[in-house]
Motif scaffolding. Structure first.
Motif, short mmCIF file in Angstrom:
data_model
loop_
_atom_site.label_atom_id
_atom_site.label_comp_id
_atom_site.label_asym_id
_atom_site.label_seq_id
_atom_site.Cartn_x
_atom_site.Cartn_y
_atom_site.Cartn_z
N HIS A 105 -2.40 2.81 -10.64
CA HIS A 105 -1.14 2.81 -9.91
C HIS A 105 -0.04 2.26 -10.82
O HIS A 105 -0.23 1.23 -11.47
CB HIS A 105 -1.28 1.91 -8.68
N GLU A 107 3.86 1.13 -10.42
CA GLU A 107 4.94 0.85 -9.47
C GLU A 107 6.26 0.85 -10.22
O GLU A 107 6.41 0.19 -11.25
CB GLU A 107 4.69 -0.51 -8.84
N TYR A 137 4.83 -6.91 -2.81
CA TYR A 137 5.20 -6.56 -4.19
C TYR A 137 5.03 -7.83 -5.02
O TYR A 137 5.99 -8.58 -5.25
CB TYR A 137 6.64 -6.03 -4.24
N ILE A 172 11.67 0.85 -4.53
CA ILE A 172 10.37 0.71 -5.19
C ILE A 172 9.47 1.85 -4.72
O ILE A 172 9.25 2.03 -3.51
CB ILE A 172 9.71 -0.63 -4.84
N SER A 174 5.93 4.54 -6.13
CA SER A 174 4.89 4.74 -7.14
C SER A 174 5.24 5.94 -8.00
O SER A 174 5.93 6.88 -7.57
CB SER A 174 3.52 4.97 -6.47
#
Length: 234
Positions: A105, A107, A137, A172, A174
């Motif tokens: 992942h 971010e 987060y 924010i 991905s």
């Protein structure tokens, strides 16, 4: 005749019981490419594909349990579901065992091109940042502390809509979700080069009450990677 019937019934009682379905939690706040829900049921997406394949390797049937993000930990800990896959340990505190990685992942902090470009995450201190309700987060919390100002929306799709409508300047998301939306032609807003907030391995969290051991789970995932149905790049 009676003796033969008795022996037959006795032999049936010794047969192993069919394995119960493997119950996967699916976060209701996610959307494609991870999950597509129809009438409250998971029908497709990466979460669906991973669950079906993993259950097949473990010789079980996959059952998907849609759960709101804030209730995932409680649902897993109480044994109402067996596991959730595609999560990072920092997102889900609790008495869970964690599998080998199933995905990576990345971010990102994205900003509209018509606002000043942040050069580093610290430039966002005190500024409103589009975020997903109920989601942690960790990297931003550590770096910005009380200067991390959340502006929560229900999911990533809502954040991109708000960016397009100029209701927020930063959000924010991905990397995989942003790439998916751009491929599908559903997001054409001009952005500054994104800032990478964090890279992490995603794993499966196993309920302490699951009828499945961590070793069995990891063996199933290893078989998937060997045959090519699971690809984790480092």
């Amino acid at each position: 005749m009676r003796a033969a019937l008795f022996c037959f019934l006795a032999s049936l009682s010794c047969l192993p019981a069919a394995a119960s379905p493997l119950r996967f939690i699916v976060d209701t706040s996610v959307s494609l490419p991870y999950a597509k829900f129809e009438n409250g049921e998971l029908k497709s997406g990466l979460s669906f594909e991973l669950g079906v394949e993993l259950a097949r390797h473990l010789k079980r049937e996959a059952k998907f349990v849609p759960v709101a993000r804030k209730r995932i930990g409680q649902t897993l800990e109480s044994g109402q579901a067996d596991l959730i896959c595609g999560y990072a340990q920092g997102w889900l505190p609790g008495p869970f065992q964690w599998s080998r990685p199933v995905a990576q992942h990345m971010e990102l902090l994205i900003s509209r091109a018509d606002v000043p470009a942040p050069q580093r995450l610290s430039d966002l201190a005190g500024q409103s940042i589009g975020s997903i309700a109920g989601f942690r987060y960790v990297a931003l919390e550590l770096q910005l502390g009380a200067q991390f100002v959340r502006d929560d929306g229900p999911d990533a799709e809502a954040l991109l809509r708000r960016l397009a409508a100029k209701r927020i300047s930063h959000a924010i998301v991905s990397r995989s979700y942003l790439d998916y939306r751009r491929r599908e032609g559903g997001f054409a807003v001009a952005l500054h080069p994104p800032l990478v907030i964090e890279k992490m391995d995603l794993r499966c969290a196993l309920s302490p009450k699951a009828e499945l051991s961590l070793q069995q789970l990891d063996e199933g995932l290893t078989e998937m990677q060997t045959e090519g149905s699971l690809r984790v790049q480092h």
